[in-house]
Design a protein around this motif. Structure first.
Motif, PDB file in Angstrom:
ATOM      1  N   MET C   1       0.839  -1.204   0.000  1.00 39.83           N
ATOM      2  CA  MET C   1       0.000   0.000   0.000  1.00 39.83           C
ATOM      3  C   MET C   1       0.874   1.253   0.000  1.00 39.83           C
ATOM      4  O   MET C   1       1.973   1.241   0.529  1.00 39.83           O
ATOM      5  CB  MET C   1      -0.874   0.022   1.264  1.00 39.83           C
ATOM      6  N   ASP C   2       0.366   2.291  -0.595  1.00 41.05           N
ATOM      7  CA  ASP C   2       1.100   3.557  -0.589  1.00 41.05           C
ATOM      8  C   ASP C   2       1.219   4.105   0.833  1.00 41.05           C
ATOM      9  O   ASP C   2       0.327   3.932   1.655  1.00 41.05           O
ATOM     10  CB  ASP C   2       0.354   4.593  -1.438  1.00 41.05           C
ATOM     11  N   LYS C   3       2.327   4.783   1.059  1.00 43.01           N
ATOM     12  CA  LYS C   3       2.482   5.424   2.365  1.00 43.01           C
ATOM     13  C   LYS C   3       1.553   6.624   2.496  1.00 43.01           C
ATOM     14  O   LYS C   3       1.239   7.290   1.508  1.00 43.01           O
ATOM     15  CB  LYS C   3       3.927   5.912   2.512  1.00 43.01           C
ATOM     16  N   LEU C   4       1.148   6.901   3.715  1.00 44.05           N
ATOM     17  CA  LEU C   4       0.424   8.142   4.000  1.00 44.05           C
ATOM     18  C   LEU C   4       1.448   9.263   4.000  1.00 44.05           C
ATOM     19  O   LEU C   4       2.441   9.210   4.737  1.00 44.05           O
ATOM     20  CB  LEU C   4      -0.236   8.080   5.384  1.00 44.05           C
ATOM     21  N   LYS C   5       1.221  10.277   3.182  1.00 46.27           N
ATOM     22  CA  LYS C   5       2.171  11.383   3.117  1.00 46.27           C
ATOM     23  C   LYS C   5       1.532  12.646   3.694  1.00 46.27           C
ATOM     24  O   LYS C   5       0.432  13.009   3.292  1.00 46.27           O
ATOM     25  CB  LYS C   5       2.595  11.631   1.661  1.00 46.27           C
ATOM     26  N   VAL C   6       2.238  13.275   4.606  1.00 43.39           N
ATOM     27  CA  VAL C   6       1.644  14.454   5.253  1.00 43.39           C
ATOM     28  C   VAL C   6       2.713  15.448   5.692  1.00 43.39           C
ATOM     29  O   VAL C   6       3.782  15.063   6.170  1.00 43.39           O
ATOM     30  CB  VAL C   6       0.786  14.025   6.478  1.00 43.39           C
ATOM     31  N   VAL C   7       2.413  16.719   5.472  1.00 43.16           N
ATOM     32  CA  VAL C   7       3.285  17.778   5.983  1.00 43.16           C
ATOM     33  C   VAL C   7       2.549  18.539   7.084  1.00 43.16           C
ATOM     34  O   VAL C   7       1.401  18.964   6.912  1.00 43.16           O
ATOM     35  CB  VAL C   7       3.765  18.727   4.864  1.00 43.16           C
ATOM     36  N   PHE C   8       3.201  18.647   8.227  1.00 43.58           N
ATOM     37  CA  PHE C   8       2.685  19.447   9.342  1.00 43.58           C
ATOM     38  C   PHE C   8       3.311  20.834   9.259  1.00 43.58           C
ATOM     39  O   PHE C   8       4.540  20.960   9.210  1.00 43.58           O
ATOM     40  CB  PHE C   8       3.037  18.806  10.686  1.00 43.58           C
ATOM     41  N   HIS C   9       2.469  21.850   9.262  1.00 45.47           N
ATOM     42  CA  HIS C   9       2.943  23.227   9.177  1.00 45.47           C
ATOM     43  C   HIS C   9       2.869  23.873  10.561  1.00 45.47           C
ATOM     44  O   HIS C   9       1.798  24.009  11.133  1.00 45.47           O
ATOM     45  CB  HIS C   9       2.056  23.996   8.180  1.00 45.47           C
ATOM     46  N   ILE C  10       4.028  24.250  11.076  1.00 45.45           N
ATOM     47  CA  ILE C  10       4.063  24.930  12.374  1.00 45.45           C
ATOM     48  C   ILE C  10       4.669  26.315  12.181  1.00 45.45           C
ATOM     49  O   ILE C  10       5.809  26.440  11.747  1.00 45.45           O
ATOM     50  CB  ILE C  10       4.927  24.168  13.411  1.00 45.45           C
ATOM     51  N   ASN C  11       3.885  27.348  12.465  1.00 46.44           N
ATOM     52  CA  ASN C  11       4.477  28.694  12.440  1.00 46.44           C
ATOM     53  C   ASN C  11       4.355  29.393  13.793  1.00 46.44           C
ATOM     54  O   ASN C  11       5.025  30.386  14.039  1.00 46.44           O
ATOM     55  CB  ASN C  11       3.916  29.565  11.300  1.00 46.44           C
ATOM     56  N   ASP C  12       3.536  28.838  14.665  1.00 40.98           N
ATOM     57  CA  ASP C  12       3.296  29.418  15.988  1.00 40.98           C
ATOM     58  C   ASP C  12       3.995  28.536  17.027  1.00 40.98           C
ATOM     59  O   ASP C  12       3.695  27.348  17.131  1.00 40.98           O
ATOM     60  CB  ASP C  12       1.771  29.432  16.200  1.00 40.98           C
ATOM     61  N   PRO C  13       4.948  29.100  17.792  1.00 42.79           N
ATOM     62  CA  PRO C  13       5.722  28.279  18.732  1.00 42.79           C
ATOM     63  C   PRO C  13       4.843  27.531  19.732  1.00 42.79           C
ATOM     64  O   PRO C  13       5.193  26.448  20.187  1.00 42.79           O
ATOM     65  CB  PRO C  13       6.602  29.288  19.477  1.00 42.79           C
ATOM     66  N   SER C  14       3.669  28.083  20.043  1.00 37.24           N
ATOM     67  CA  SER C  14       2.816  27.448  21.052  1.00 37.24           C
ATOM     68  C   SER C  14       2.152  26.167  20.522  1.00 37.24           C
ATOM     69  O   SER C  14       1.489  25.460  21.274  1.00 37.24           O
ATOM     70  CB  SER C  14       1.737  28.422  21.530  1.00 37.24           C
ATOM     71  N   ARG C  15       2.321  25.854  19.242  1.00 32.34           N
ATOM     72  CA  ARG C  15       1.662  24.661  18.678  1.00 32.34           C
ATOM     73  C   ARG C  15       2.579  23.444  18.584  1.00 32.34           C
ATOM     74  O   ARG C  15       2.151  22.380  18.096  1.00 32.34           O
ATOM     75  CB  ARG C  15       1.087  24.975  17.290  1.00 32.34           C
ATOM     76  N   TRP C  16       3.823  23.590  19.022  1.00 30.44           N
ATOM     77  CA  TRP C  16       4.754  22.469  18.938  1.00 30.44           C
ATOM     78  C   TRP C  16       4.288  21.224  19.686  1.00 30.44           C
ATOM     79  O   TRP C  16       4.358  20.114  19.180  1.00 30.44           O
ATOM     80  CB  TRP C  16       6.134  22.886  19.464  1.00 30.44           C
ATOM     81  N   GLN C  17       3.863  21.407  20.929  1.00 28.92           N
ATOM     82  CA  GLN C  17       3.460  20.245  21.733  1.00 28.92           C
ATOM     83  C   GLN C  17       2.328  19.484  21.059  1.00 28.92           C
ATOM     84  O   GLN C  17       2.323  18.250  20.998  1.00 28.92           O
ATOM     85  CB  GLN C  17       3.003  20.687  23.144  1.00 28.92           C
ATOM     86  N   THR C  18       1.344  20.246  20.559  1.00 33.21           N
ATOM     87  CA  THR C  18       0.226  19.612  19.864  1.00 33.21           C
ATOM     88  C   THR C  18       0.717  18.861  18.636  1.00 33.21           C
ATOM     89  O   THR C  18       0.326  17.708  18.383  1.00 33.21           O
ATOM     90  CB  THR C  18      -0.804  20.686  19.455  1.00 33.21           C
ATOM     91  N   ALA C  19       1.589  19.508  17.866  1.00 32.15           N
ATOM     92  CA  ALA C  19       2.093  18.881  16.644  1.00 32.15           C
ATOM     93  C   ALA C  19       2.822  17.569  16.945  1.00 32.15           C
ATOM     94  O   ALA C  19       2.576  16.544  16.297  1.00 32.15           O
ATOM     95  CB  ALA C  19       3.029  19.846  15.920  1.00 32.15           C
ATOM     96  N   LEU C  20       3.700  17.600  17.953  1.00 33.26           N
ATOM     97  CA  LEU C  20       4.464  16.387  18.259  1.00 33.26           C
ATOM     98  C   LEU C  20       3.537  15.280  18.778  1.00 33.26           C
ATOM     99  O   LEU C  20       3.730  14.096  18.469  1.00 33.26           O
ATOM    100  CB  LEU C  20       5.582  16.699  19.268  1.00 33.26           C
ATOM    101  N   GLY C  21       2.521  15.669  19.527  1.00 30.82           N
ATOM    102  CA  GLY C  21       1.524  14.685  19.975  1.00 30.82           C
ATOM    103  C   GLY C  21       0.754  14.101  18.790  1.00 30.82           C
ATOM    104  O   GLY C  21       0.538  12.880  18.711  1.00 30.82           O
TER     105      GLY C  21
END
Lengths: 118, 118, 118
Positions: C1-21
Motif C-alpha cells: 500500500m502507498d504510504k500516507l504522506k503528510v506535511v505538518f505546518h508549524i508557524n506558531d511556537p505554542s503549537r509544537w506540543q500539539t504537533a508532536l503529539g
C-alpha cells in the motif's frame, strides 16, 4: 457534476462557532446535495460534544448530511486530564469516533477532500 | 515548468502581516512569474480592506500578480455587526468579491492549488 | 500500500506540543513505516530548535523517520529581531534548512502530501 468534498479540521474549541458558520454558508451557497462535508475534531475541541447549545447546531447540520467525527485519542486524553469526561458510548449516533484524527485528515485529503482550518 | 499554485487562507485579522510576509518570501524565492497566488479572506479578516497601511502592501502584491479575494458573506456580517462597514462597491479593483469564501477554498484546491494557513 | 504522506505546518511556537503529539499518535496508529511525515517550521516557531526539552522529542521522532525542516528566511529574521539567534551551522543533522518554507509547503502538496496545521 462532482460534489465538492471538504474536511474541516477543528482542534481549538474556540473555533467551533466559526466552523459551523463556514459550513452553513457553504451549504447555502452550493446546496446540501452538492457538498460532501466532514468535520474532524481532535485535541481539546472534542469538549464541544458535551455542550448542549453547540450540539443543537451540530445535530441540525448532521441531519443535512454533514458528518462529524471525533478522535478517540483526544476523547481519552480529555478523560485522563481535564474537568470534562465524555464517554464514547454516550455520544449521539451522529458523532462518529475514529481511532486517530490525524490519520483521518490524511486519508480524506488523499481521496480528494480539500482541507480547511477555520 | 508548471506554476506553483497556492491559496492563502486568512480568517484572523492578526495573521495579515505574516501572510503578506510569506507571500513576499515565496515570490522572492521562485519569481513572480512562477507562482499563481490567491489570498482568500473571510470572517473578521476582511476588515483589513479598510486599513490603509495594509492596503499599500496589498496593492503592491496585487500589481505583482497576487489575486486578493474577499468573501461577500463576511463583508455583510461586518456591516451588520461591527464598528467597521465596508461597502463592496467602494473596494478597489484589485480586491475581487466572491459569493462564499469557503466554496472558493474548496474549488481552488480541487484545481490543484495548495492550501496554506498563515 | 502507498504510504500516507503528510506535511505538518508549524508557524506558531505554542503549537509544537500539539504537533508532536499528533505525529506520535499518527505513527502509533499506522506504524512508522507506513507514513512519510515532514514537519515544516517557519516564522517564530523555529525558536523551538533552541529549546533542549523539545529537541529531545524532535530527535526521537527524527530517529523514527520524521523529517524536520526549517525555513532559512525565518532563521535569519530571528537573528535580526529577537532575543534568540540560531546559527544554521549549529543545528543538528536531523534539522534540514530549506531556502523558503512556503515554497516547500506548496511543493510537497503538489507531490501528494496532505496538509495539517496543528
Amino acid at each position: 457534476m462532482d460534489k465538492l468534498k471538504v474536511v474541516f479540521h477543528i482542534n481549538d474549541p474556540s473555533r467551533w462557532q466559526t466552523a459551523l458558520g463556514n459550513i452553513t454558508n457553504l451549504l447555502k451557497d452550493v446546496g446540501d446535495d452538492a457538498a460532501e462535508v466532514v468535520v474532524l475534531t481532535n485535541g481539546p475541541s472534542v469538549t464541544a460534544y458535551s455542550d448542549s447549545a453547540l450540539m443543537e447546531k451540530i445535530k441540525e447540520l448532521a441531519q443535512r448530511g454533514v458528518r462529524f467525527r471525533a478522535c478517540r485519542n483526544s476523547l481519552k486524553n480529555l478523560c485522563s486530564g481535564g474537568d470534562v469526561c465524555i464517554n464514547e458510548e454516550n455520544l449521539p449516533d451522529f458523532i462518529e469516533v475514529v481511532p486517530a484524527g490525524i490519520t483521518e485528515l490524511v486519508r480524506l485529503q488523499s481521496e480528494g477532500f480539500a482541507y480547511v482550518k477555520p
